[in-house]
Enzyme design. Sequence first.
Site, mmCIF file in Angstrom:
data_model
loop_
_atom_site.group_PDB
_atom_site.id
_atom_site.type_symbol
_atom_site.label_atom_id
_atom_site.label_comp_id
_atom_site.label_asym_id
_atom_site.label_seq_id
_atom_site.Cartn_x
_atom_site.Cartn_y
_atom_site.Cartn_z
ATOM 1 N N GLN A 63 -1.656 3.509 -6.985
ATOM 2 C CA GLN A 63 -2.246 2.469 -7.845
ATOM 3 C C GLN A 63 -3.281 3.098 -8.796
ATOM 4 O O GLN A 63 -3.113 4.231 -9.191
ATOM 5 C CB GLN A 63 -2.878 1.348 -6.997
ATOM 6 C CG GLN A 63 -1.852 0.442 -6.328
ATOM 7 C CD GLN A 63 -1.284 1.021 -5.038
ATOM 8 O OE1 GLN A 63 -2.020 1.364 -4.155
ATOM 9 N NE2 GLN A 63 0.011 1.116 -4.941
ATOM 10 N N LEU A 108 1.531 11.470 -23.919
ATOM 11 C CA LEU A 108 1.028 11.620 -25.286
ATOM 12 C C LEU A 108 2.187 11.577 -26.279
ATOM 13 O O LEU A 108 2.040 11.062 -27.394
ATOM 14 C CB LEU A 108 0.261 12.950 -25.388
ATOM 15 C CG LEU A 108 -0.553 13.142 -26.655
ATOM 16 C CD1 LEU A 108 -1.633 12.086 -26.799
ATOM 17 C CD2 LEU A 108 -1.200 14.532 -26.679
ATOM 18 N N ALA A 160 3.634 1.428 -4.325
ATOM 19 C CA ALA A 160 3.576 2.557 -5.256
ATOM 20 C C ALA A 160 4.983 3.022 -5.624
ATOM 21 O O ALA A 160 5.917 2.890 -4.835
ATOM 22 C CB ALA A 160 2.816 3.716 -4.607
ATOM 23 N N GLY A 161 5.103 3.552 -6.825
ATOM 24 C CA GLY A 161 6.361 4.195 -7.236
ATOM 25 C C GLY A 161 5.970 5.397 -8.063
ATOM 26 O O GLY A 161 5.497 5.237 -9.188
ATOM 27 N N LYS A 178 0.989 9.780 -12.063
ATOM 28 C CA LYS A 178 0.412 10.544 -10.948
ATOM 29 C C LYS A 178 1.461 11.432 -10.294
ATOM 30 O O LYS A 178 1.214 12.585 -9.965
ATOM 31 C CB LYS A 178 -0.183 9.573 -9.900
ATOM 32 C CG LYS A 178 -1.347 8.751 -10.434
ATOM 33 C CD LYS A 178 -1.873 7.770 -9.395
ATOM 34 C CE LYS A 178 -0.931 6.628 -9.094
ATOM 35 N NZ LYS A 178 -0.693 5.700 -10.214
ATOM 36 N N ASP A 206 0.494 3.664 -12.544
ATOM 37 C CA ASP A 206 1.616 4.170 -13.345
ATOM 38 C C ASP A 206 1.169 5.096 -14.468
ATOM 39 O O ASP A 206 1.768 5.128 -15.543
ATOM 40 C CB ASP A 206 2.452 3.007 -13.928
ATOM 41 C CG ASP A 206 2.996 2.115 -12.830
ATOM 42 O OD1 ASP A 206 3.298 2.634 -11.746
ATOM 43 O OD2 ASP A 206 3.104 0.896 -13.058
ATOM 44 N N THR A 266 8.866 0.603 -9.069
ATOM 45 C CA THR A 266 9.129 -0.035 -7.779
ATOM 46 C C THR A 266 9.884 -1.346 -7.961
ATOM 47 O O THR A 266 10.864 -1.601 -7.275
ATOM 48 C CB THR A 266 7.792 -0.293 -7.027
ATOM 49 O OG1 THR A 266 7.199 0.973 -6.769
ATOM 50 C CG2 THR A 266 8.002 -1.023 -5.719
HETATM 51 P P1 GDP Z 1 2.772 6.919 -11.184
HETATM 52 O O1 GDP Z 1 2.951 5.664 -10.419
HETATM 53 O O2 GDP Z 1 1.362 7.102 -11.673
HETATM 54 O O3 GDP Z 1 3.291 8.136 -10.472
HETATM 55 O O4 GDP Z 1 3.661 6.746 -12.514
HETATM 56 P P2 GDP Z 1 5.173 6.177 -12.571
HETATM 57 O O5 GDP Z 1 6.085 7.206 -12.037
HETATM 58 O O6 GDP Z 1 5.236 4.823 -11.996
HETATM 59 O O7 GDP Z 1 5.339 5.978 -14.141
HETATM 60 C C1 GDP Z 1 5.232 7.036 -15.038
HETATM 61 C C2 GDP Z 1 6.546 7.102 -15.836
HETATM 62 O O8 GDP Z 1 6.352 7.919 -16.980
HETATM 63 C C3 GDP Z 1 7.666 7.768 -15.065
HETATM 64 O O9 GDP Z 1 8.881 7.221 -15.495
HETATM 65 C C4 GDP Z 1 7.578 9.229 -15.469
HETATM 66 O O10 GDP Z 1 8.824 9.922 -15.363
HETATM 67 C C5 GDP Z 1 7.161 9.099 -16.902
HETATM 68 N N1 GDP Z 1 6.287 10.175 -17.426
HETATM 69 C C6 GDP Z 1 5.327 10.883 -16.784
HETATM 70 N N2 GDP Z 1 4.693 11.690 -17.651
HETATM 71 C C7 GDP Z 1 5.262 11.484 -18.847
HETATM 72 C C8 GDP Z 1 5.009 11.996 -20.157
HETATM 73 O O11 GDP Z 1 4.130 12.804 -20.397
HETATM 74 N N3 GDP Z 1 5.809 11.517 -21.164
HETATM 75 C C9 GDP Z 1 6.785 10.605 -20.967
HETATM 76 N N4 GDP Z 1 7.510 10.207 -22.016
HETATM 77 N N5 GDP Z 1 7.045 10.097 -19.753
HETATM 78 C C10 GDP Z 1 6.281 10.523 -18.718
HETATM 79 P P1 IMO Z 2 1.538 3.221 -8.544
HETATM 80 O O1 IMO Z 2 1.030 4.015 -7.365
HETATM 81 C C1 IMO Z 2 1.030 -0.358 -10.982
HETATM 82 C C2 IMO Z 2 -0.079 -4.030 -8.873
HETATM 83 C C3 IMO Z 2 0.934 -5.169 -8.787
HETATM 84 C C4 IMO Z 2 -0.022 -6.358 -8.796
HETATM 85 C C5 IMO Z 2 -1.194 -5.861 -7.978
HETATM 86 C C6 IMO Z 2 -1.156 -6.299 -6.519
HETATM 87 O O2 IMO Z 2 2.971 3.400 -8.821
HETATM 88 O O3 IMO Z 2 0.652 3.445 -9.733
HETATM 89 P P2 IMO Z 2 0.315 -5.495 -4.422
HETATM 90 O O4 IMO Z 2 1.797 -5.479 -4.210
HETATM 91 O O5 IMO Z 2 -0.315 -4.143 -4.346
HETATM 92 O O6 IMO Z 2 -0.404 -6.496 -3.581
HETATM 93 O O7 IMO Z 2 0.129 -6.014 -5.955
HETATM 94 O O8 IMO Z 2 -1.150 -4.444 -8.048
HETATM 95 N N1 IMO Z 2 0.403 -2.725 -8.363
HETATM 96 C C7 IMO Z 2 0.681 -1.675 -9.149
HETATM 97 N N2 IMO Z 2 0.711 -1.563 -10.499
HETATM 98 N N3 IMO Z 2 1.300 0.720 -10.211
HETATM 99 C C8 IMO Z 2 1.266 0.633 -8.857
HETATM 100 O O9 IMO Z 2 1.392 1.694 -8.048
HETATM 101 C C9 IMO Z 2 0.994 -0.619 -8.275
HETATM 102 N N4 IMO Z 2 0.912 -1.062 -6.993
HETATM 103 C C10 IMO Z 2 0.531 -2.344 -7.077
HETATM 104 O O10 IMO Z 2 1.798 -5.165 -9.902
HETATM 105 O O11 IMO Z 2 -0.488 -6.590 -10.103
HETATM 106 MG MG MG Z 3 4.143 3.937 -10.420
#
Ligand code: GDP
Ligand code: IMO
Ligand code: MG
Length: 422
Positions: free
Chosen positions: A222, A330, A39-40, A16, A13, A298
Site C-alpha cells: 500500500q 517517468l 497488495a499487487g 514498489k 501502486d 489485484t
Molecule cells: P506496486 O503495488 O507499488 O508494486 O505497483 P503495481 O505493480 O501495482 O503498479 C505499478 C505498475 O507500473 C506495474 O504494472 C508495473 O509493471 C508498472 N511500472 C513500474 N515501473 C514503471 C515505469 O517506470 N514505467 C512504466 N511505464 N511502468 C512501470
Molecule cells: P499495493 O501494495 C493501491 C486501497 C483499496 C481501498 C483501500 C482499502 O499494490 O500498492 P483494503 O482492501 O486494504 O481494505 O482497501 O486501500 N488499497 C490499495 N490501493 N495499492 C494497494 O496495494 C492497495 N491495497 C489496498 O483500493 O481504497
Molecule cells: Mg499494486
Amino acid sequence: MEVTVLVGSQWGDEGKGKIVDILSNRFDIVARYQGGANAGHTVIIGDQQFILHLVPSGILRENVKCVIGNGVVIDPQALLDEIKFLESSGINTKGRLFISHNAHLIMPYHKLLDQINESGANKIGTTGRGIGPCYIDKYARKGIRIVDLLDRTVLKEKIKLNLEEKNNLLKKVYNHAELNVDDIINEYVEFDKQIDQYITDAPTLLNNAILEGKSVLIEGAQGTMLDVDHGTYPYVTSSNPTSGGACTGTGIPPTKISSVFGIVKAYTTRVGNGPFPTELFGDEGEELRKTGAEFGATTGRPRRCGWFDAFLLNYSRMINGIERTAITKLDVLGYLDEIKVCVGYEKNGKILKSYPTDISQLENITPVYETLKGWNQDISNVRSFNDLPSECKNYLSFISQSSGIEIKIISVGPKREQTIEL
Ligand code: GDP
Ligand code: IMO
Ligand code: MG
C-alpha cells in the site's frame, strides 16, 4: 549490516514491486511487514510478468530469502496459489520462504464481512480481500494466527468460538446464510499441511541474521496516504504501511533500521474512494490512465489519476523519514506539452502550512500548481541521466527540491533494464 525500509509514498501502486526487485540483489533477506493479498506488486523479468500479493518481491532473486512478517494478514488460498504459480514458473520457495508464526489468518468470514460492509452506504472501495475485518479481529484479540494451525485442538476451538459470533452476526444483522464450522476447520487443516514447512519464529530469524551481518530489505505494501493512522482516514487500509509499521510488523527493533527508501510515482494515482486533490477528470484523466496502464494489479479496477503532489510527498517524507527515493513511471509523462506540479493547498485564501489528513478539510482545498514544460518524447530507452531531455531533468529537480527528497533511482519503464541509477 543494512536494514532498509521501503515504503510507498503516495496511495499505493507506485512501482514498489519493480524497485524491490532491482534493489534486492544487494540484500540477503526481503521481508513484508503489513497488509495482505490486497497488495499487487508487479515485477517483469524478460517476457514474464509476476504479480505478487503476499510473497515478498525478493523471491525472484534466487539468493534472497523471504519472510512474511507477523504484521501481514494471510489468506491461505491466495498464498497457496502464489506459491504454486512461483514453483510452476521455476522459482523455488522451499528453504527460501519463511512465514511468521504470529501472522494472522484471513478467514472466510473476513472476506464475506468485507464484501457485506462494502455493499452498505459507507463504501471505502476496498479490495474485498477481508483485510479490514481480519485486523479488527486481531485488535479485538479474537484472531486466529498461523501458530494456531500447529495445534489442532486449539485451532478447532478458536474456529468454533469465532463462528458462533460471526454466524450470529451474519444471520441476525445481515440476514445471510450461516457458515459451516466443519468445512472451515477442514479447509484450514488442509492448508496447514501445505504450509507447515514454511512456518518459523520470524523475529528470531531476522534478528539473528542481522547479528550475523546480513542485510534486510523490508518491503511495504500500500502507501503512506492509505495508512490507518497517517492517511486519509477513513479512506485507508487497516494497517500501517508507513515506516513505523516495519518494526512492529517484523520484530526488527527501531535501533536496527538504517534507512528509509521511498517509492514515488512521477504523477499520482489512487484506487478506491476518498479525497484526491490533484485528480484529473474527463479526457485528461483518461489519457493519463491509458498511457500509464493504470489498472489495479489485484482487482483490475481503473485507477484514478492526477498530477504530482509535492505537498503530499513532503508530508510523506516527514512521516516516514524518507531519505532516498526512486521516481517511477517517468516515461509515462512523455506525451505532455506541459506538466503541472502541486506545490501547496489553499483554503479560504490561505496557504496551508501542514498537510490536512482530515477528509472534511481535504475536500475543500484548492491545489496550487506550478506549470513545467514537458519533454514531449519517449524516454523509455534512455539509460543514463545525462541522456535525459533537459525538461525532464528540470522536472526531476523541481520535484526533488519542492518535496525535499533525494532521487537515487529513475524508472523509465516496467522492465528491469529500464532503470537509471544515480
Ligand atoms: P506496486 O503495488 O507499488 O508494486 O505497483 P503495481 O505493480 O501495482 O503498479 C505499478 C505498475 O507500473 C506495474 O504494472 C508495473 O509493471 C508498472 N511500472 C513500474 N515501473 C514503471 C515505469 O517506470 N514505467 C512504466 N511505464 N511502468 C512501470
Ligand atoms: P499495493 O501494495 C493501491 C486501497 C483499496 C481501498 C483501500 C482499502 O499494490 O500498492 P483494503 O482492501 O486494504 O481494505 O482497501 O486501500 N488499497 C490499495 N490501493 N495499492 C494497494 O496495494 C492497495 N491495497 C489496498 O483500493 O481504497
Ligand atoms: Mg499494486
